[in-house]
Design a protein around this motif. Structure first.
Motif, PDB file in Angstrom:
ATOM      1  N   UNK A 142     -45.740 105.474  40.727  1.00 56.63           N
ATOM      2  CA  UNK A 142     -47.019 106.628  41.232  1.00 56.63           C
ATOM      3  C   UNK A 142     -47.762 106.160  40.682  1.00 56.63           C
ATOM      4  N   UNK A 143     -47.939 105.406  39.611  1.00 55.50           N
ATOM      5  CA  UNK A 143     -49.242 104.902  39.106  1.00 55.50           C
ATOM      6  C   UNK A 143     -50.263 103.637  39.562  1.00 55.50           C
ATOM      7  N   UNK A 196     -52.849  94.398  34.933  1.00 60.82           N
ATOM      8  CA  UNK A 196     -54.034  93.862  34.892  1.00 60.82           C
ATOM      9  C   UNK A 196     -54.802  92.654  36.245  1.00 60.82           C
ATOM     10  N   UNK A 197     -53.167  92.370  37.072  1.00 58.83           N
ATOM     11  CA  UNK A 197     -54.124  92.363  39.098  1.00 58.83           C
ATOM     12  C   UNK A 197     -54.405  93.548  39.649  1.00 58.83           C
ATOM     13  N   UNK A 198     -53.606  94.422  39.648  1.00 57.92           N
ATOM     14  CA  UNK A 198     -53.894  95.139  40.721  1.00 57.92           C
ATOM     15  C   UNK A 198     -54.908  96.284  40.297  1.00 57.92           C
ATOM     16  N   UNK A 199     -55.432  96.210  39.245  1.00 54.45           N
ATOM     17  CA  UNK A 199     -56.269  97.088  38.791  1.00 54.45           C
ATOM     18  C   UNK A 199     -58.169  96.273  38.614  1.00 54.45           C
ATOM     19  N   UNK A 209     -54.105 103.119  43.893  1.00 57.08           N
ATOM     20  CA  UNK A 209     -54.853 102.575  46.048  1.00 57.08           C
ATOM     21  C   UNK A 209     -55.698 104.014  46.066  1.00 57.08           C
ATOM     22  N   UNK A 210     -55.185 105.403  45.508  1.00 58.94           N
ATOM     23  CA  UNK A 210     -55.849 106.856  46.363  1.00 58.94           C
ATOM     24  C   UNK A 210     -57.073 106.672  45.850  1.00 58.94           C
ATOM     25  N   UNK A 211     -57.117 106.436  44.579  1.00 62.20           N
ATOM     26  CA  UNK A 211     -58.375 106.225  43.976  1.00 62.20           C
ATOM     27  C   UNK A 211     -59.499 105.700  44.553  1.00 62.20           C
ATOM     28  N   UNK A 212     -58.849 104.482  44.327  1.00 65.48           N
ATOM     29  CA  UNK A 212     -60.224 103.700  45.107  1.00 65.48           C
ATOM     30  C   UNK A 212     -60.542 103.924  46.199  1.00 65.48           C
TER      31      UNK A 212
END
Length: 427
Positions: A12-13, A85-88, A18-21
């Motif tokens: 969910x995180x 750390x990678x996907x953010x 993805x939705x936020x950005x």
């Protein structure tokens, strides 16, 4: 499904990120050039950094406050979401690029969500920017050449991890378990751990690039024989290249880069390298590791030795890097200080012991293979053979056979060994 299988709780995180950005970038695109766009950018960056801080750095912050101020706050003891750390960093780069006008915001959510959740490089890089994959997300081609190249790259990466990194890691285990330490044993551990983390991380990057090709994607290279560098500046152009480029473009240059006064330039350098160290892990040894490189890079710039091509330069790089990974792999400040003192003969241990010689004899062939594998020599040897008549036909047979043998060796080792995850999964 790949991420859900490994991290069902935190899937969910990833979706929220993805939705936020996606939403923030669409808003930025709509109000480009206005104050609203800037507010949306700040909001997006704040959300990403807040997630990263909460899950990765909250306990480190609490423990530091407890030590510094004598408090007794309870740790949150949260498990670290794989690859956070990678996907953010990937999603932040997308929003920043949209704000800068480097890319246009994706009109459809599905292609962008595919970019965020693309499983080959999701959990340990390389860090891929949206601009690199924008066209490929909509229109990509898979052919026999890309399939062949992808399979070959994947098997080579897997072999690096299983046949070299994992077995080199056993030397580290033996070193930590010994009651008969020595100066030579500590240096040998430093060298083998450096080789271990190189083959572990570059092996994962090879696997990710190979899987990407199987799916029709071309990911950027992440390593370019860094242990052959002639300066630390050159080393960081070759090691974890996508992370270095990320910090350069989104932190160093916005701070002013080197187009400022010498004092501000030094400030910028130390900020970037302090953050680089902190990105790798939530502990003081990682911050020290980052600042260690920042100081050395500043000295190189000051002495103008970043472009040296001498053999002495290469030896100097190996020494600096090997010491750096002793700092990197320390579990406490006491252990770090003891390892460094031992390396430089400042602790009460002999130069060599019988156990040191025993372990070096057991691992000598593996270390030799590791040293050779960290250089372009095997690749250059194969390329030089192309000049001989008939080699192409021979390699059409020997290359597939070699890959099958490697895959067999990996399978045999995995069947007979315990679970041994990639080192960078913890970041």
């Amino acid at each position: 499904m790949f991420y859900f299988y490994g991290e069902p709780v935190y899937t969910g995180l990833l979706i929220f990120s993805a939705v936020s950005d996606y939403s923030h970038s669409a808003y930025i695109e709509r109000y480009r050039g206005t104050g609203r766009a800037k507010i949306a950018l700040i909001s997006s960056i704040t959300i990403n950094l807040a997630m990263l801080f909460f899950f990765k750095y909250a306990d480190f912050f609490i423990e530091s406050v407890n030590v510094l101020f004598g408090r007794d706050f309870n740790s949150l003891e949260l498990s670290l979401p794989i690859g956070i750390s990678f996907f953010t960093f990937q999603t932040m780069s997308y929003t920043i690029d949209v704000y800068r006008g480097s890319v246009k915001a994706s009109r459809k959510f599905l292609p962008f969500a595919t970019y965020v959740t693309l499983f080959p490089q999701l959990v340990a890089g390389p860090i891929v920017r949206y601009a690199t994959l924008e066209t490929q997300l909509i229109n990509r081609h898979i052919n026999l050449e890309s399939l062949s190249s992808g399979i070959q790259r994947f098997i080579i990466g897997l072999s690096k991890k299983v046949l070299l990194a994992n077995q080199l890691g056993e030397f580290t285990v033996a070193f930590r378990a010994t009651e008969s330490n020595s100066v030579l044993f500590t240096w040998a551990y430093a060298v083998t751990f450096t080789l271990q983390i190189y083959f572990d991380f570059s092996g994962y990057s090879d696997m990710a690039i190979g899987l990407g090709r199987l799916l029709g994607f071309e990911f950027p290279e992440n390593f370019k024989y860094p242990l052959c560098a002639k300066s630390i500046t050159d080393f960081w152009r070759r090691w974890h290249m996508t992370l270095g480029q990320w910090f350069r473009d989104y932190v160093y240059i916005p701070l002013g880069g080197n187009r400022v006064s010498h004092l501000k330039w030094l400030r910028n350098l130390l900020i970037v390298w302090g953050l680089t160290g902190l990105w790798h892990g939530a502990d003081w040894n990682f911050i020290i590791w980052g600042l260690y490189f920042g100081i050395i890079l500043a000295v190189e710039k000051w002495l103008n030795i970043s472009k040296t091509t001498s053999k002495i330069g290469h030896i100097y790089v190996i020494g600096v890097v090997v010491v750096s990974f002793v700092i990197f792999n320390s579990l406490s400040m006491d252990q770090l200080w003891l390892d460094l003192k031992t390396m430089f003969g400042l602790s009460d241990v002999p130069f060599v012991t019988s156990e040191t010689l025993f372990q070096l004899k057991n691992y000598s062939n593996l270390i030799l293979f590791g040293v050779l594998g960290a250089t372009p020599l095997p690749k250059l040897t194969l390329e030089s053979m192309q000049n001989f008549k008939g080699v192409d036909r021979i390699r059409q047979f020997t290359d597939p056979v070699g890959l099958v043998i490697l895959l067999w060796g990996v399978t045999a080792y995995l069947v007979d060994s315990s679970f041994n995850p990639f080192l960078y999964f913890r970041f």
